[in-house]
Design a protein around this motif. Structure first.
Motif, PDB file in Angstrom:
ATOM      1  N   MET A  51      55.145  50.696  38.254  1.00 53.08           N
ATOM      2  CA  MET A  51      53.948  51.386  38.316  1.00 53.08           C
ATOM      3  C   MET A  51      54.441  52.809  38.175  1.00 53.08           C
ATOM      4  O   MET A  51      55.159  53.345  38.625  1.00 53.08           O
ATOM      5  CB  MET A  51      53.318  51.161  39.852  1.00 53.08           C
ATOM      6  CG  MET A  51      52.078  51.630  40.260  1.00 53.08           C
ATOM      7  SD  MET A  51      51.515  51.322  41.921  1.00 53.08           S
ATOM      8  CE  MET A  51      51.237  49.616  41.930  1.00 53.08           C
ATOM      9  N   PRO A  60      54.876  46.603  38.780  1.00 49.89           N
ATOM     10  CA  PRO A  60      54.892  46.415  40.267  1.00 49.89           C
ATOM     11  C   PRO A  60      54.946  47.701  40.908  1.00 49.89           C
ATOM     12  O   PRO A  60      55.569  48.777  40.300  1.00 49.89           O
ATOM     13  CB  PRO A  60      56.091  45.453  40.480  1.00 49.89           C
ATOM     14  CG  PRO A  60      57.107  45.893  39.288  1.00 49.89           C
ATOM     15  CD  PRO A  60      56.141  46.181  38.263  1.00 49.89           C
ATOM     16  N   GLY A  61      54.671  47.794  42.375  1.00 51.06           N
ATOM     17  CA  GLY A  61      54.738  48.985  43.249  1.00 51.06           C
ATOM     18  C   GLY A  61      55.995  48.898  43.637  1.00 51.06           C
ATOM     19  O   GLY A  61      57.180  48.231  42.871  1.00 51.06           O
ATOM     20  N   VAL A 114      48.946  38.287  45.805  1.00 54.35           N
ATOM     21  CA  VAL A 114      49.048  39.826  45.156  1.00 54.35           C
ATOM     22  C   VAL A 114      47.741  40.364  45.047  1.00 54.35           C
ATOM     23  O   VAL A 114      46.412  39.748  45.151  1.00 54.35           O
ATOM     24  CB  VAL A 114      49.723  39.613  43.892  1.00 54.35           C
ATOM     25  CG1 VAL A 114      51.116  39.349  44.125  1.00 54.35           C
ATOM     26  CG2 VAL A 114      48.707  38.663  42.730  1.00 54.35           C
ATOM     27  N   LYS A 115      47.493  41.647  44.559  1.00 59.20           N
ATOM     28  CA  LYS A 115      46.697  42.150  43.954  1.00 59.20           C
ATOM     29  C   LYS A 115      46.953  42.697  42.664  1.00 59.20           C
ATOM     30  O   LYS A 115      47.926  43.376  42.318  1.00 59.20           O
ATOM     31  CB  LYS A 115      46.099  43.545  44.856  1.00 59.20           C
ATOM     32  CG  LYS A 115      44.909  44.252  44.327  1.00 59.20           C
ATOM     33  CD  LYS A 115      44.298  45.326  45.212  1.00 59.20           C
ATOM     34  CE  LYS A 115      43.230  46.108  44.679  1.00 59.20           C
ATOM     35  NZ  LYS A 115      42.627  46.885  45.574  1.00 59.20           N
ATOM     36  N   ARG A 121      48.702  52.880  45.091  1.00 62.17           N
ATOM     37  CA  ARG A 121      50.230  52.535  45.228  1.00 62.17           C
ATOM     38  C   ARG A 121      50.574  51.934  46.722  1.00 62.17           C
ATOM     39  O   ARG A 121      49.756  51.792  47.475  1.00 62.17           O
ATOM     40  CB  ARG A 121      51.037  54.070  45.515  1.00 62.17           C
ATOM     41  CG  ARG A 121      50.856  54.693  44.075  1.00 62.17           C
ATOM     42  CD  ARG A 121      51.964  56.111  44.338  1.00 62.17           C
ATOM     43  NE  ARG A 121      53.321  55.556  43.980  1.00 62.17           N
ATOM     44  CZ  ARG A 121      53.739  55.013  42.974  1.00 62.17           C
ATOM     45  NH1 ARG A 121      53.020  54.837  41.844  1.00 62.17           N
ATOM     46  NH2 ARG A 121      54.947  54.553  42.876  1.00 62.17           N
ATOM     47  N   GLY A 122      51.187  50.858  46.407  1.00 59.83           N
ATOM     48  CA  GLY A 122      51.771  49.925  47.494  1.00 59.83           C
ATOM     49  C   GLY A 122      53.171  49.247  47.141  1.00 59.83           C
ATOM     50  O   GLY A 122      53.706  49.586  46.133  1.00 59.83           O
ATOM     51  N   GLU A 123      53.337  48.257  47.974  1.00 59.09           N
ATOM     52  CA  GLU A 123      54.582  47.504  47.915  1.00 59.09           C
ATOM     53  C   GLU A 123      54.265  46.079  47.379  1.00 59.09           C
ATOM     54  O   GLU A 123      53.408  45.468  47.516  1.00 59.09           O
ATOM     55  CB  GLU A 123      55.339  47.492  49.190  1.00 59.09           C
ATOM     56  CG  GLU A 123      55.807  48.829  49.820  1.00 59.09           C
ATOM     57  CD  GLU A 123      56.648  48.723  51.004  1.00 59.09           C
ATOM     58  OE1 GLU A 123      56.388  47.759  51.930  1.00 59.09           O
ATOM     59  OE2 GLU A 123      57.290  49.740  51.334  1.00 59.09           O
ATOM     60  N   ILE A 124      55.505  45.299  46.870  1.00 54.09           N
ATOM     61  CA  ILE A 124      55.439  43.951  46.581  1.00 54.09           C
ATOM     62  C   ILE A 124      56.818  43.571  46.608  1.00 54.09           C
ATOM     63  O   ILE A 124      57.843  44.131  46.151  1.00 54.09           O
ATOM     64  CB  ILE A 124      54.889  43.867  45.117  1.00 54.09           C
ATOM     65  CG1 ILE A 124      54.675  42.385  44.977  1.00 54.09           C
ATOM     66  CG2 ILE A 124      55.572  44.720  44.194  1.00 54.09           C
ATOM     67  CD1 ILE A 124      53.869  41.979  43.534  1.00 54.09           C
ATOM     68  N   GLU A 173      49.187  46.342  36.985  1.00 51.26           N
ATOM     69  CA  GLU A 173      49.986  46.601  38.160  1.00 51.26           C
ATOM     70  C   GLU A 173      49.611  45.818  38.972  1.00 51.26           C
ATOM     71  O   GLU A 173      48.681  44.928  39.181  1.00 51.26           O
ATOM     72  CB  GLU A 173      49.263  48.169  38.560  1.00 51.26           C
ATOM     73  CG  GLU A 173      49.704  49.209  37.680  1.00 51.26           C
ATOM     74  CD  GLU A 173      49.294  50.485  38.056  1.00 51.26           C
ATOM     75  OE1 GLU A 173      49.624  51.594  37.619  1.00 51.26           O
ATOM     76  OE2 GLU A 173      48.629  50.763  38.949  1.00 51.26           O
ATOM     77  N   ILE A 220      50.508  44.830  43.453  1.00 46.22           N
ATOM     78  CA  ILE A 220      51.114  44.885  44.790  1.00 46.22           C
ATOM     79  C   ILE A 220      50.776  43.928  45.560  1.00 46.22           C
ATOM     80  O   ILE A 220      50.055  42.983  45.020  1.00 46.22           O
ATOM     81  CB  ILE A 220      50.304  46.396  45.227  1.00 46.22           C
ATOM     82  CG1 ILE A 220      48.787  46.231  45.429  1.00 46.22           C
ATOM     83  CG2 ILE A 220      51.047  47.458  44.828  1.00 46.22           C
ATOM     84  CD1 ILE A 220      47.972  47.244  46.049  1.00 46.22           C
ATOM     85  N   GLU A 221      51.353  43.507  46.982  1.00 46.17           N
ATOM     86  CA  GLU A 221      50.909  42.618  47.729  1.00 46.17           C
ATOM     87  C   GLU A 221      49.401  42.693  47.995  1.00 46.17           C
ATOM     88  O   GLU A 221      48.743  43.720  47.894  1.00 46.17           O
ATOM     89  CB  GLU A 221      51.525  42.613  48.793  1.00 46.17           C
ATOM     90  CG  GLU A 221      51.460  43.954  50.012  1.00 46.17           C
ATOM     91  CD  GLU A 221      52.433  43.800  50.920  1.00 46.17           C
ATOM     92  OE1 GLU A 221      52.106  44.602  51.921  1.00 46.17           O
ATOM     93  OE2 GLU A 221      53.435  43.249  50.934  1.00 46.17           O
TER      94      GLU A 221
END
Length: 215
Positions: free
Chosen positions: A113, A150-151, A162-163, A170-173, A197, A199-200
């Protein structure tokens, strides 16, 4: 059964990819490793391995009989610019060229990302620039591809939700979920020639991939 070469097989995400593929009825993993000392890890898993280095020039033996490729190698954002360029950009480009020559049917790229705007992330700028160049080269290569950005990666247990979108906040995964995303992207109709992109989130991985494929 399709033979899948995993570039970066010895990394944290790469090992998760190998485990998923090794339990699949459709795919047979081949681990690309840089050092002979890494071979026993994959021997113990009953997984074929090939010795090759992204800083070399000939990948013909590594790609022999390979149907598809997952590129999960990465120098990481804390590596110096020279090493990052050698692995994440030049190494990726070399294996893309070799994959095209070998008739590989699909190339799945683990990117990052922020690769579309490296200058917005000064501490990771050289890393994101290298990822961006490799992504651009893959898109223009003529290979069927999926590029997953991925983030921030975590070692949390994957939840399988996921999204996905061309741009997400911005985020985590988890690495688990990224590994599943990459493996599921191997399916020919899914996410064909798509960059997105991840993220969770709240959507199961398969339905999220189907949705992004139709977008």
């Amino acid at each position: 059964m399709e033979k899948i070469l995993i570039v970066g097989a010895n990394g944290s995400t790469g090992k998760r990819i190998i485990e998923i593929l090794n339990n699949s009825q459709s795919f047979e993993p081949v681990a690309m490793i840089r050092k002979k000392e890494q071979k026993p890890v994959f021997d113990d898993m009953d997984v074929e391995s090939v010795l090759a280095d992204l800083e070399q020039d000939d990948f013909s033996s590594a790609l022999k009989g390979v149907d598809k490729v997952i590129f999960a190698a990465g120098s990481g954002g804390h590596t110096g610019p020279d090493k990052t360029t050698a692995v994440d950009e030049e190494g990726a480009i070399k294996i893309i060229d070799a994959s095209l020559k070998a008739g590989v049917k699909k190339f799945v790229m683990l990117s990052a990302m922020g690769a579309d705007e490296p200058s917005s992330h000064k501490e990771l700028e050289h890393y994101l620039k290298a990822k961006a160049e490799a992504d651009k080269y893959l898109r223009n290569s003529g290979l069927n591809y999926t590029i997953v950005r991925p983030g921030a990666l975590t070692d949390d247990l994957g939840m399988g939700k996921v999204k996905l979108a061309e741009k997400v906040e911005r985020g985590e995964i988890s690495r688990d979920d990224v590994a599943f995303l990459l493996v599921m992207s191997l399916a020919d109709p899914l996410a064909k020639n798509k960059t997105f992109e991840a993220i969770e989130g709240d959507e199961p991985i398969k339905s999220a991939l189907i949705e992004i494929s139709q977008g």
